[in-house]
Design a protein around this motif. Structure first.
Motif, PDB file in Angstrom:
ATOM      1  N   MET A   1      68.925  -2.560  66.006  1.00 58.00           N
ATOM      2  CA  MET A   1      68.831  -2.236  64.610  1.00 58.00           C
ATOM      3  C   MET A   1      70.064  -2.351  63.916  1.00 58.00           C
ATOM      4  O   MET A   1      71.090  -1.948  64.392  1.00 58.00           O
ATOM      5  CB  MET A   1      68.190  -0.793  64.321  1.00 58.00           C
TER       6      MET A   1
ATOM      7  N   PHE B   1      65.007  -4.218  62.325  1.00 57.79           N
ATOM      8  CA  PHE B   1      64.802  -3.738  63.686  1.00 57.79           C
ATOM      9  C   PHE B   1      64.324  -4.665  64.537  1.00 57.79           C
ATOM     10  O   PHE B   1      63.128  -5.258  64.503  1.00 57.79           O
ATOM     11  CB  PHE B   1      63.757  -2.606  63.606  1.00 57.79           C
TER      12      PHE B   1
ATOM     13  N   LEU C   1      64.840   6.623  61.830  1.00 54.41           N
ATOM     14  CA  LEU C   1      64.526   5.313  61.497  1.00 54.41           C
ATOM     15  C   LEU C   1      64.094   4.489  62.819  1.00 54.41           C
ATOM     16  O   LEU C   1      63.026   3.823  62.853  1.00 54.41           O
ATOM     17  CB  LEU C   1      65.407   4.547  60.575  1.00 54.41           C
TER      18      LEU C   1
ATOM     19  N   ILE D   1      62.571   5.300  55.917  1.00 51.80           N
ATOM     20  CA  ILE D   1      63.132   4.068  55.281  1.00 51.80           C
ATOM     21  C   ILE D   1      64.055   4.400  54.196  1.00 51.80           C
ATOM     22  O   ILE D   1      65.193   3.760  53.992  1.00 51.80           O
ATOM     23  CB  ILE D   1      61.904   2.861  54.891  1.00 51.80           C
TER      24      ILE D   1
ATOM     25  N   LEU E   1      56.779  -3.847  54.599  1.00 51.34           N
ATOM     26  CA  LEU E   1      57.825  -4.185  55.738  1.00 51.34           C
ATOM     27  C   LEU E   1      57.322  -5.699  56.250  1.00 51.34           C
ATOM     28  O   LEU E   1      56.174  -6.526  56.336  1.00 51.34           O
ATOM     29  CB  LEU E   1      57.360  -3.660  57.016  1.00 51.34           C
TER      30      LEU E   1
ATOM     31  N   ALA F   1      56.311  -0.536  66.099  1.00 50.44           N
ATOM     32  CA  ALA F   1      56.166  -1.855  66.835  1.00 50.44           C
ATOM     33  C   ALA F   1      55.421  -1.806  68.103  1.00 50.44           C
ATOM     34  O   ALA F   1      54.650  -2.752  68.202  1.00 50.44           O
ATOM     35  CB  ALA F   1      57.766  -2.098  67.343  1.00 50.44           C
TER      36      ALA F   1
ATOM     37  N   HIS G   1      52.036   1.320  58.104  1.00 53.34           N
ATOM     38  CA  HIS G   1      53.113   1.625  58.750  1.00 53.34           C
ATOM     39  C   HIS G   1      53.387   3.283  58.341  1.00 53.34           C
ATOM     40  O   HIS G   1      53.900   3.832  59.033  1.00 53.34           O
ATOM     41  CB  HIS G   1      54.540   0.914  58.181  1.00 53.34           C
TER      42      HIS G   1
ATOM     43  N   THR H   1      60.629  -9.037  64.703  1.00 53.58           N
ATOM     44  CA  THR H   1      61.913  -8.023  64.016  1.00 53.58           C
ATOM     45  C   THR H   1      60.996  -7.305  62.756  1.00 53.58           C
ATOM     46  O   THR H   1      60.116  -8.022  62.153  1.00 53.58           O
ATOM     47  CB  THR H   1      62.831  -9.023  63.637  1.00 53.58           C
ATOM     48  N   LEU H   2      61.111  -6.287  62.758  1.00 55.27           N
ATOM     49  CA  LEU H   2      60.786  -5.349  61.540  1.00 55.27           C
ATOM     50  C   LEU H   2      61.614  -5.259  60.423  1.00 55.27           C
ATOM     51  O   LEU H   2      62.708  -5.147  60.857  1.00 55.27           O
ATOM     52  CB  LEU H   2      60.126  -4.081  61.784  1.00 55.27           C
TER      53      LEU H   2
ATOM     54  N   LEU I   1      56.137   4.639  56.864  1.00 58.89           N
ATOM     55  CA  LEU I   1      57.545   5.011  56.964  1.00 58.89           C
ATOM     56  C   LEU I   1      58.350   4.973  55.759  1.00 58.89           C
ATOM     57  O   LEU I   1      59.430   4.992  55.970  1.00 58.89           O
ATOM     58  CB  LEU I   1      57.965   3.717  57.963  1.00 58.89           C
TER      59      LEU I   1
ATOM     60  N   TYR J   1      60.178   2.982  63.524  1.00 59.47           N
ATOM     61  CA  TYR J   1      60.180   1.349  63.728  1.00 59.47           C
ATOM     62  C   TYR J   1      59.534   1.302  65.082  1.00 59.47           C
ATOM     63  O   TYR J   1      58.742   0.355  65.483  1.00 59.47           O
ATOM     64  CB  TYR J   1      61.753   0.992  63.712  1.00 59.47           C
ATOM     65  N   GLU J   2      60.053   2.000  66.325  1.00 56.04           N
ATOM     66  CA  GLU J   2      59.650   1.736  67.446  1.00 56.04           C
ATOM     67  C   GLU J   2      58.126   2.034  67.773  1.00 56.04           C
ATOM     68  O   GLU J   2      57.374   1.338  68.130  1.00 56.04           O
ATOM     69  CB  GLU J   2      60.440   2.347  68.460  1.00 56.04           C
TER      70      GLU J   2
END
Length: 291
Positions: free
Chosen positions: A146, A251, A109, A30, A212, A117, A24, A171-172, A26, A113-114
């Protein structure tokens, strides 16, 4: 069997060799999301939750709607059809609260996330014996939601968030404490705690930092004809006597609002016909429940 899995950061060695882009990466956004959620108590004017966006105060009884209160304070954002992130009731700056910093952190964020995903879609397609690009036409403009949730210690006999299944495609979830997440195992007929001690089977000596959780939602469960479960779960804080605030950043990722979603061809047959009609997000439980 459980409906939950982990996605790990790109700093982890020796994992995801088949899907290197899915690690990820992120951690930074995050961390800033956690910081934003920790400032919810500093916001003076809080737009009440309406039309799927706004603030949910502690002890709210919506999302999910239950007889017991949800012991968390949350800020919820949503993007669907003509409703963009510009329509979210972003909190204003005051002498003690930086509204612009909060909004930038949340928008960053969402973007992170998107992007992740969308990268997961071919992984899901492969796992479901579909062409890698199968889901692409359904996610040109995905519906996203989110929640920045701050959980104070949960009173005994109550929930930080009540038992429910997510209505999403998937869902993340990033959280400062996965120990506060409890999921139901149909196989064991019991509730199971999640854990902060995440390790790869290929390298059990290395503990994964900043994983995650990815949770199968109700819509994806229906598309798989219930081969993949949307698992009931709840959250509490503390679990085991902890006294610190628990931050959760779920998310909720969905297909385009009007995309027709039928049971997947790899998940039904003459002997196992579709259990569900073709639906869109607008026909789903997410809308029925006021999300």
């Amino acid at each position: 069997r459980v409906g939950f899995m982990f996605v790990v950061p790109c700093s982890v060695d020796g994992c995801c060799a088949c899907w290197p882009d899915v690690n990820h990466g992120l951690e930074e956004v995050i961390a800033r999301g956690y910081d934003a959620a920790r400032t919810l108590g500093e916001i003076e004017e809080k737009a009440p939750f309406a039309n799927g966006v706004g603030f949910l105060r502690n002890e709210n009884k919506i999302l999910p709607a239950r007889s017991l209160p949800n012991y968390n304070e949350s800020f919820v954002i949503k993007r669907m059809l003509d409703a963009t992130l510009d329509d979210v009731p972003w909190p204003k700056s005051t002498a003690t609260f930086d509204g612009q910093k909060f909004e930038v952190a949340v928008r960053d964020l969402v973007a992170g996330y998107e992007a992740l995903a969308l990268k997961l879609l071919p992984v899901y397609a492969k796992a479901l014996d579909l062409d890698d690009s199968y889901f692409e036409p359904l996610f040109h403009s995905p519906v996203i939601r989110m929640r920045l949730a701050s959980y104070a210690p949960t009173p005994e006999g109550n929930f930080g968030i009540n038992p429910h299944v997510d209505t999403s495609f998937f869902t993340l979830l990033a959280s400062t404490d996965f120990d506060g997440l409890v999921i139901y195992s149909k196989k064991k007929q019991s509730w199971l705690r999640a854990t902060n001690d995440v390790r790869l089977p290929s390298n059990p000596d290395q503990r994964i930092r900043h994983p995650l959780i990815v949770n199968t939602g109700q819509m994806l469960a229906q598309l798989t004809n219930d081969r993949w479960p949307a698992t009931r779960h709840f959250a509490v804080n503390p679990l085991g006597g902890k006294k610190t605030t628990r931050i959760s950043l779920p998310f909720f990722f969905n297909a385009d609002a009007t995309a027709p979603l039928a049971v997947l061809p790899s998940c039904c047959s003459d002997d196992d016909p579709p259990k569900y009609p073709t639906l869109s997000y607008l026909d789903s439980q997410a809308v029925a429940q006021g999300e």
